[in-house]
Design a protein around this motif. Sequence first.
Motif, PDB file in Angstrom:
ATOM      1  N   GLY A 189     -11.576  32.873 -28.481  1.00  0.00           N
ATOM      2  CA  GLY A 189     -12.952  33.387 -28.719  1.00  0.00           C
ATOM      3  C   GLY A 189     -13.740  32.327 -29.578  1.00  0.00           C
ATOM      4  N   GLU A 190     -13.352  31.092 -29.004  1.00  0.00           N
ATOM      5  CA  GLU A 190     -14.080  30.032 -29.491  1.00  0.00           C
ATOM      6  C   GLU A 190     -15.711  29.900 -29.255  1.00  0.00           C
ATOM      7  OE1 GLU A 190     -12.708  28.112 -31.685  1.00  0.00           O
ATOM      8  OE2 GLU A 190     -10.738  27.919 -31.219  1.00  0.00           O
ATOM      9  N   TRP A 191     -16.392  29.408 -30.234  1.00  0.00           N
ATOM     10  CA  TRP A 191     -17.980  29.705 -30.003  1.00  0.00           C
ATOM     11  C   TRP A 191     -18.343  28.666 -29.084  1.00  0.00           C
ATOM     12  CZ3 TRP A 191     -21.344  26.029 -31.382  1.00  0.00           C
ATOM     13  CH2 TRP A 191     -21.157  24.926 -32.176  1.00  0.00           C
ATOM     14  N   PRO A 192     -18.232  27.437 -28.994  1.00  0.00           N
ATOM     15  CA  PRO A 192     -19.056  26.614 -28.233  1.00  0.00           C
ATOM     16  C   PRO A 192     -18.374  26.656 -26.481  1.00  0.00           C
ATOM     17  CG  PRO A 192     -17.449  25.315 -29.240  1.00  0.00           C
ATOM     18  CD  PRO A 192     -17.273  26.826 -29.753  1.00  0.00           C
ATOM     19  N   LEU A 193     -18.263  27.914 -26.247  1.00  0.00           N
ATOM     20  CA  LEU A 193     -17.549  28.062 -24.871  1.00  0.00           C
ATOM     21  C   LEU A 193     -18.718  27.757 -23.617  1.00  0.00           C
ATOM     22  CD1 LEU A 193     -15.655  31.325 -25.181  1.00  0.00           C
ATOM     23  CD2 LEU A 193     -14.832  28.972 -24.676  1.00  0.00           C
ATOM     24  N   GLY A 194     -19.948  27.775 -24.101  1.00  0.00           N
ATOM     25  CA  GLY A 194     -20.903  27.421 -22.887  1.00  0.00           C
ATOM     26  C   GLY A 194     -20.917  25.886 -22.611  1.00  0.00           C
ATOM     27  N   THR A 195     -20.755  25.175 -23.499  1.00  0.00           N
ATOM     28  CA  THR A 195     -20.332  23.746 -23.389  1.00  0.00           C
ATOM     29  C   THR A 195     -18.946  23.505 -22.722  1.00  0.00           C
ATOM     30  OG1 THR A 195     -21.939  23.093 -25.279  1.00  0.00           O
ATOM     31  CG2 THR A 195     -20.354  21.209 -24.199  1.00  0.00           C
ATOM     32  N   ALA A 196     -18.018  24.368 -23.333  1.00  0.00           N
ATOM     33  CA  ALA A 196     -16.672  24.128 -22.630  1.00  0.00           C
ATOM     34  C   ALA A 196     -16.371  24.373 -21.240  1.00  0.00           C
ATOM     35  CB  ALA A 196     -15.747  25.006 -23.744  1.00  0.00           C
ATOM     36  N   VAL A 199     -16.151  18.838 -27.050  1.00  0.00           N
ATOM     37  CA  VAL A 199     -16.069  19.914 -26.390  1.00  0.00           C
ATOM     38  C   VAL A 199     -16.592  19.297 -24.921  1.00  0.00           C
ATOM     39  CG1 VAL A 199     -16.771  22.271 -25.868  1.00  0.00           C
ATOM     40  CG2 VAL A 199     -16.066  21.716 -28.057  1.00  0.00           C
ATOM     41  N   SER A 200     -17.527  18.527 -24.961  1.00  0.00           N
ATOM     42  CA  SER A 200     -18.227  18.251 -23.610  1.00  0.00           C
ATOM     43  C   SER A 200     -17.184  17.288 -22.769  1.00  0.00           C
ATOM     44  CB  SER A 200     -19.492  17.508 -24.214  1.00  0.00           C
ATOM     45  OG  SER A 200     -19.451  16.643 -24.534  1.00  0.00           O
ATOM     46  N   GLY A 201     -16.109  16.750 -23.241  1.00  0.00           N
ATOM     47  CA  GLY A 201     -15.139  16.030 -22.907  1.00  0.00           C
ATOM     48  C   GLY A 201     -13.932  16.610 -22.383  1.00  0.00           C
ATOM     49  N   ILE A 202     -13.873  17.874 -22.357  1.00  0.00           N
ATOM     50  CA  ILE A 202     -12.616  18.588 -22.169  1.00  0.00           C
ATOM     51  C   ILE A 202     -12.265  18.321 -20.622  1.00  0.00           C
ATOM     52  CG2 ILE A 202     -11.523  20.680 -21.829  1.00  0.00           C
ATOM     53  CD1 ILE A 202     -13.027  21.772 -24.010  1.00  0.00           C
ATOM     54  N   ALA A 203     -11.199  17.700 -20.303  1.00  0.00           N
ATOM     55  CA  ALA A 203     -10.688  17.453 -18.828  1.00  0.00           C
ATOM     56  C   ALA A 203      -9.508  18.591 -18.514  1.00  0.00           C
ATOM     57  CB  ALA A 203     -10.357  16.327 -18.599  1.00  0.00           C
ATOM     58  N   ASP A 204      -9.243  19.183 -19.402  1.00  0.00           N
ATOM     59  CA  ASP A 204      -8.162  19.987 -18.917  1.00  0.00           C
ATOM     60  C   ASP A 204      -8.181  21.486 -18.926  1.00  0.00           C
ATOM     61  OD1 ASP A 204      -5.512  21.489 -18.840  1.00  0.00           O
ATOM     62  OD2 ASP A 204      -4.762  20.751 -20.718  1.00  0.00           O
ATOM     63  N   PRO A 205      -8.450  21.953 -17.828  1.00  0.00           N
ATOM     64  CA  PRO A 205      -8.801  23.237 -17.653  1.00  0.00           C
ATOM     65  C   PRO A 205      -8.064  24.509 -18.395  1.00  0.00           C
ATOM     66  CG  PRO A 205      -8.573  22.264 -15.354  1.00  0.00           C
ATOM     67  CD  PRO A 205      -8.155  21.282 -16.540  1.00  0.00           C
ATOM     68  N   ALA A 206      -6.802  24.207 -18.743  1.00  0.00           N
ATOM     69  CA  ALA A 206      -5.866  24.997 -19.708  1.00  0.00           C
ATOM     70  C   ALA A 206      -6.587  24.964 -20.910  1.00  0.00           C
ATOM     71  CB  ALA A 206      -4.550  24.518 -19.719  1.00  0.00           C
ATOM     72  N   GLU A 207      -7.368  24.008 -21.480  1.00  0.00           N
ATOM     73  CA  GLU A 207      -7.844  24.107 -22.923  1.00  0.00           C
ATOM     74  C   GLU A 207      -9.035  24.840 -22.930  1.00  0.00           C
ATOM     75  OE1 GLU A 207      -9.239  21.000 -26.194  1.00  0.00           O
ATOM     76  OE2 GLU A 207      -8.303  20.174 -24.305  1.00  0.00           O
ATOM     77  N   ALA A 262     -12.876  23.926 -11.709  1.00  0.00           N
ATOM     78  CA  ALA A 262     -14.013  24.351 -12.491  1.00  0.00           C
ATOM     79  C   ALA A 262     -14.437  25.670 -12.288  1.00  0.00           C
ATOM     80  CB  ALA A 262     -15.012  23.173 -12.750  1.00  0.00           C
ATOM     81  N   SER A 263     -14.679  26.147 -11.164  1.00  0.00           N
ATOM     82  CA  SER A 263     -15.556  27.233 -10.683  1.00  0.00           C
ATOM     83  C   SER A 263     -15.160  28.292 -11.414  1.00  0.00           C
ATOM     84  CB  SER A 263     -15.511  26.998  -9.406  1.00  0.00           C
ATOM     85  OG  SER A 263     -16.373  26.136  -8.624  1.00  0.00           O
ATOM     86  N   PRO A 264     -13.855  28.920 -11.412  1.00  0.00           N
ATOM     87  CA  PRO A 264     -13.604  29.930 -12.034  1.00  0.00           C
ATOM     88  C   PRO A 264     -13.752  29.995 -13.457  1.00  0.00           C
ATOM     89  CG  PRO A 264     -11.644  29.210 -10.773  1.00  0.00           C
ATOM     90  CD  PRO A 264     -12.772  28.453 -10.934  1.00  0.00           C
ATOM     91  N   ARG A 265     -13.697  29.093 -14.293  1.00  0.00           N
ATOM     92  CA  ARG A 265     -14.192  29.052 -15.622  1.00  0.00           C
ATOM     93  C   ARG A 265     -15.569  29.081 -15.919  1.00  0.00           C
ATOM     94  NH1 ARG A 265      -9.641  26.603 -13.915  1.00  0.00           N
ATOM     95  NH2 ARG A 265      -7.784  27.119 -15.361  1.00  0.00           N
ATOM     96  N   ILE A 266     -16.358  28.554 -15.090  1.00  0.00           N
ATOM     97  CA  ILE A 266     -17.746  28.663 -15.288  1.00  0.00           C
ATOM     98  C   ILE A 266     -18.325  29.874 -15.075  1.00  0.00           C
ATOM     99  CG2 ILE A 266     -20.124  27.934 -14.198  1.00  0.00           C
ATOM    100  CD1 ILE A 266     -18.536  25.133 -13.683  1.00  0.00           C
ATOM    101  N   ASP A 321      -9.207  27.729 -21.010  1.00  0.00           N
ATOM    102  CA  ASP A 321      -8.603  28.994 -20.827  1.00  0.00           C
ATOM    103  C   ASP A 321      -8.183  29.423 -22.279  1.00  0.00           C
ATOM    104  OD1 ASP A 321      -9.092  29.085 -18.216  1.00  0.00           O
ATOM    105  OD2 ASP A 321      -6.915  28.381 -17.723  1.00  0.00           O
ATOM    106  N   ALA A 322      -7.539  28.481 -22.806  1.00  0.00           N
ATOM    107  CA  ALA A 322      -6.999  28.815 -24.551  1.00  0.00           C
ATOM    108  C   ALA A 322      -8.190  28.984 -25.267  1.00  0.00           C
ATOM    109  CB  ALA A 322      -6.346  27.750 -25.030  1.00  0.00           C
ATOM    110  N   ALA A 323      -9.273  28.388 -25.127  1.00  0.00           N
ATOM    111  CA  ALA A 323     -10.711  28.697 -25.779  1.00  0.00           C
ATOM    112  C   ALA A 323     -11.141  29.865 -25.637  1.00  0.00           C
ATOM    113  CB  ALA A 323     -11.694  27.781 -25.573  1.00  0.00           C
ATOM    114  N   PHE A 324     -11.285  30.493 -24.295  1.00  0.00           N
ATOM    115  CA  PHE A 324     -11.282  31.789 -24.179  1.00  0.00           C
ATOM    116  C   PHE A 324     -10.666  33.014 -24.839  1.00  0.00           C
ATOM    117  CE2 PHE A 324     -13.830  30.339 -20.277  1.00  0.00           C
ATOM    118  CZ  PHE A 324     -14.960  30.745 -20.350  1.00  0.00           C
TER     119      PHE A 324
END
Length: 68
Positions: free
Chosen positions: A26-33, A10-18, A46-50, A20-23
Amino acid sequence: MVDWKTGEGVSGIADPAEVDAAFERGEWPLGTAVIAPAFNCSLEEASPRIVSGCGYGCEYRTSWRRSG
């Protein structure tokens, strides 16, 4: 490769769409994502997702406390 059940990768995600899809799922490790794009993407991506992740996390923890 991300394993959403274990949080591996999860800490290596480089695709913002991934993120968005996790949101949406409702995936649980969203803090890291939501932090991963801060290191792997432009600030504009990155900013809007954070910001969204902060709201989601707080809401999630609050509902968890109420149900437990």
